[in-house]
Design an enzyme around this catalytic site. Structure first.
Site, mmCIF file in Angstrom:
data_model
loop_
_atom_site.group_PDB
_atom_site.id
_atom_site.type_symbol
_atom_site.label_atom_id
_atom_site.label_comp_id
_atom_site.label_asym_id
_atom_site.label_seq_id
_atom_site.Cartn_x
_atom_site.Cartn_y
_atom_site.Cartn_z
ATOM 1 N N ASP A 1 0.864 -1.195 0.000
ATOM 2 C CA ASP A 1 0.000 0.000 0.000
ATOM 3 C C ASP A 1 0.888 1.228 0.000
ATOM 4 O O ASP A 1 1.965 1.230 0.601
ATOM 5 C CB ASP A 1 -0.900 -0.015 1.236
ATOM 6 C CG ASP A 1 -2.141 0.832 1.071
ATOM 7 O OD1 ASP A 1 -3.251 0.266 1.050
ATOM 8 O OD2 ASP A 1 -1.999 2.084 0.955
ATOM 9 N N ASP B 1 4.121 2.038 -4.101
ATOM 10 C CA ASP B 1 3.150 2.607 -5.048
ATOM 11 C C ASP B 1 3.097 1.667 -6.244
ATOM 12 O O ASP B 1 4.015 1.648 -7.078
ATOM 13 C CB ASP B 1 3.615 4.009 -5.474
ATOM 14 C CG ASP B 1 2.650 4.643 -6.460
ATOM 15 O OD1 ASP B 1 1.817 3.926 -7.056
ATOM 16 O OD2 ASP B 1 2.735 5.872 -6.651
ATOM 17 N N ASN C 1 -6.129 -4.881 -6.081
ATOM 18 C CA ASN C 1 -7.252 -4.242 -5.380
ATOM 19 C C ASN C 1 -7.098 -2.733 -5.242
ATOM 20 O O ASN C 1 -8.087 -2.015 -5.142
ATOM 21 C CB ASN C 1 -7.361 -4.896 -3.985
ATOM 22 C CG ASN C 1 -8.191 -4.090 -3.019
ATOM 23 O OD1 ASN C 1 -9.419 -4.160 -3.056
ATOM 24 N ND2 ASN C 1 -7.539 -3.320 -2.154
ATOM 25 N N TYR D 1 -13.237 6.911 -12.943
ATOM 26 C CA TYR D 1 -13.321 5.640 -12.212
ATOM 27 C C TYR D 1 -14.031 4.581 -13.061
ATOM 28 O O TYR D 1 -13.529 3.462 -13.230
ATOM 29 C CB TYR D 1 -14.075 5.866 -10.898
ATOM 30 C CG TYR D 1 -14.203 4.642 -10.030
ATOM 31 C CD1 TYR D 1 -13.096 4.128 -9.356
ATOM 32 C CD2 TYR D 1 -15.429 4.004 -9.853
ATOM 33 C CE1 TYR D 1 -13.212 3.011 -8.539
ATOM 34 C CE2 TYR D 1 -15.554 2.890 -9.049
ATOM 35 C CZ TYR D 1 -14.438 2.393 -8.389
ATOM 36 O OH TYR D 1 -14.550 1.284 -7.591
ATOM 37 N N LYS E 1 -12.454 1.147 -14.595
ATOM 38 C CA LYS E 1 -12.922 -0.176 -14.181
ATOM 39 C C LYS E 1 -13.410 -0.994 -15.389
ATOM 40 O O LYS E 1 -13.288 -2.225 -15.399
ATOM 41 C CB LYS E 1 -14.009 -0.043 -13.113
ATOM 42 C CG LYS E 1 -13.480 0.474 -11.776
ATOM 43 C CD LYS E 1 -12.422 -0.447 -11.178
ATOM 44 C CE LYS E 1 -11.991 -0.037 -9.781
ATOM 45 N NZ LYS E 1 -11.032 -0.964 -9.166
HETATM 46 N N1 NAD Z 1 -16.009 0.372 -1.484
HETATM 47 C C1 NAD Z 1 -16.854 0.128 -2.474
HETATM 48 O O1 NAD Z 1 -18.077 0.346 -2.368
HETATM 49 C C2 NAD Z 1 -16.356 -0.477 -3.766
HETATM 50 C C3 NAD Z 1 -17.296 -0.790 -4.754
HETATM 51 C C4 NAD Z 1 -16.852 -1.365 -5.943
HETATM 52 C C5 NAD Z 1 -15.495 -1.598 -6.134
HETATM 53 N N2 NAD Z 1 -14.603 -1.268 -5.159
HETATM 54 C C6 NAD Z 1 -13.201 -1.542 -5.419
HETATM 55 O O2 NAD Z 1 -12.656 -2.276 -4.332
HETATM 56 C C7 NAD Z 1 -11.278 -1.936 -4.177
HETATM 57 C C8 NAD Z 1 -11.019 -1.466 -2.775
HETATM 58 O O3 NAD Z 1 -11.888 -0.368 -2.500
HETATM 59 P P1 NAD Z 1 -11.904 0.346 -1.080
HETATM 60 O O4 NAD Z 1 -13.267 0.898 -0.913
HETATM 61 O O5 NAD Z 1 -11.350 -0.534 -0.030
HETATM 62 O O6 NAD Z 1 -10.896 1.563 -1.372
HETATM 63 P P2 NAD Z 1 -10.085 2.453 -0.308
HETATM 64 O O7 NAD Z 1 -9.848 3.768 -0.973
HETATM 65 O O8 NAD Z 1 -10.754 2.430 1.021
HETATM 66 O O9 NAD Z 1 -8.694 1.659 -0.178
HETATM 67 C C9 NAD Z 1 -7.827 1.597 -1.281
HETATM 68 C C10 NAD Z 1 -6.428 1.331 -0.767
HETATM 69 O O10 NAD Z 1 -5.556 1.347 -1.920
HETATM 70 C C11 NAD Z 1 -4.401 2.090 -1.579
HETATM 71 N N3 NAD Z 1 -3.811 2.632 -2.793
HETATM 72 C C12 NAD Z 1 -4.307 3.591 -3.615
HETATM 73 N N4 NAD Z 1 -3.436 3.836 -4.608
HETATM 74 C C13 NAD Z 1 -2.361 3.032 -4.421
HETATM 75 C C14 NAD Z 1 -1.133 2.846 -5.105
HETATM 76 N N5 NAD Z 1 -0.840 3.553 -6.191
HETATM 77 N N6 NAD Z 1 -0.274 1.916 -4.627
HETATM 78 C C15 NAD Z 1 -0.570 1.195 -3.521
HETATM 79 N N7 NAD Z 1 -1.714 1.353 -2.817
HETATM 80 C C16 NAD Z 1 -2.593 2.251 -3.272
HETATM 81 C C17 NAD Z 1 -4.906 3.187 -0.634
HETATM 82 O O11 NAD Z 1 -3.841 3.739 0.130
HETATM 83 C C18 NAD Z 1 -5.923 2.412 0.195
HETATM 84 O O12 NAD Z 1 -5.318 1.816 1.337
HETATM 85 C C19 NAD Z 1 -10.974 -0.885 -5.239
HETATM 86 O O13 NAD Z 1 -10.466 -1.506 -6.391
HETATM 87 C C20 NAD Z 1 -12.342 -0.301 -5.518
HETATM 88 O O14 NAD Z 1 -12.416 0.298 -6.797
HETATM 89 C C21 NAD Z 1 -14.993 -0.706 -3.981
#
Ligand code: NAD
Length: 252
Positions: A36, A62, A89, A154, A158
């Site tokens: 992360d 990153d 993810n 976004y 996706k």
């Molecule tokens: N939460 C939802 O309702 C939802 C719905 C559909 C899809 N998703 C997908 O699920 C996944 C997780 O979502 P979430 O809600 O936990 O997101 P979040 O923003 O809470 O967590 C994302 C994590 O990714 C890390 N991150 C971002 N860019 C990064 C990089 N360049 N390198 C390393 N780490 C990085 C962030 O620091 C964070 O810890 C994502 O792919 C999101 O698109 C989430």
């Protein structure tokens, strides 16, 4: 003593859904490296995963850069000796209308969501091929097929992740590497406010949880999913199945 059988990398694994995926896989006995870019979140994740410290590593990286992607994947292979699952993810999710969209945040969204997924996969493929196979699970979104105002970057990113999944499944299948994509709907992983109405657009009557996603990642990584590849799987409580709550009297 937990028997470590398989190993995984989870990007964006220090918070939110990613952290729950790490916890779930670790509890099942997998050795997991969480990567992360948020150093504070990594420190908190290391504390919260202390029960699994003999087979979980959390690193700051990153994954949208070639060096960061390699650090995650090669770090897991160096620590655990092999790589069975890559779960892409990590994501960026800005909210901006197209007319005023900043080019920087547009590019950043694609850099993390699309470049990151490609770069980590690229780093993982030689390891998986050399060991005779593996599983890549990309976290997409229903926004890749059902968008919303303010979500152009976004949603487009996706949709790209879903098509990347299918393409890589075609290329990597002959090496025994399966590539699938999970498209969650609304997932609640922060504390609920307590005043939220029951969602009427979701037939199952609730938002998803991070555990719902983690169970599916675990299944796709398992031998039980051994004939699944190139699949783009909706995980949304039925939200995109059609129109919910249309009464029998009004139905056509
Ligand atoms: N939460 C939802 O309702 C939802 C719905 C559909 C899809 N998703 C997908 O699920 C996944 C997780 O979502 P979430 O809600 O936990 O997101 P979040 O923003 O809470 O967590 C994302 C994590 O990714 C890390 N991150 C971002 N860019 C990064 C990089 N360049 N390198 C390393 N780490 C990085 C962030 O620091 C964070 O810890 C994502 O792919 C999101 O698109 C989430």
């Amino acid at each position: 003593m937990i028997q470590v059988r398989k190993t995984a990398v989870v990007t964006g694994g220090a918070a939110g859904i990613g952290l729950e995926i790490v916890r779930h896989l670790a509890a099942e006995g997998m050795a997991v490296l969480a990567a992360d870019r948020d150093g504070d979140a990594c420190a908190r994740a290391t504390d919260s995963l202390a029960a699994y410290k003999d087979h979980v590593r959390v690193i700051v990286a990153d994954i949208g850069t070639p060096d960061g992607a390699r650090a995650a994947v090669d770090g897991a292979v160096a620590a655990f000796g092999r790589l069975d699952l890559l779960c892409n993810n990590a994501a960026a999710h800005p909210f901006e209308m197209v007319e005023g969209h900043s080019l920087d945040s547009w590019r950043e969204t694609f850099r993390v969501n699309v470049d990151g997924t490609m770069l980590c996969s690229q780093a993982a493929l030689p390891h998986m091929r050399d060991q005779g196979g593996g599983s890549i699970v990309n976290i997409g979104s229903i926004s890749g097929v059902l968008s919303y105002a303010g979500g152009a970057a976004y949603a487009a990113s996706k949709a790209a992740v879903a098509m990347f999944t299918k393409t890589l499944a075609l290329e990597a299948g002959p090496d025994g590497i399966r590539v699938n994509c999970i498209c969650p709907g609304t997932i609640r992983h922060r504390s609920p406010r307590g005043d939220e109405d029951k969602p009427t657009h979701i037939p199952l009557g609730r938002a998803g949880t991070a555990a719902d996603v983690a169970y599916l990642v675990s299944f796709l990584a398992s031998d039980a999913a051994g004939y699944m590849t190139g699949a783009v799987i909706t995980l949304d409580g039925g939200a995109t199945a059609g129109r919910a709550r249309v009464s029998k009297r009004r139905a056509p």
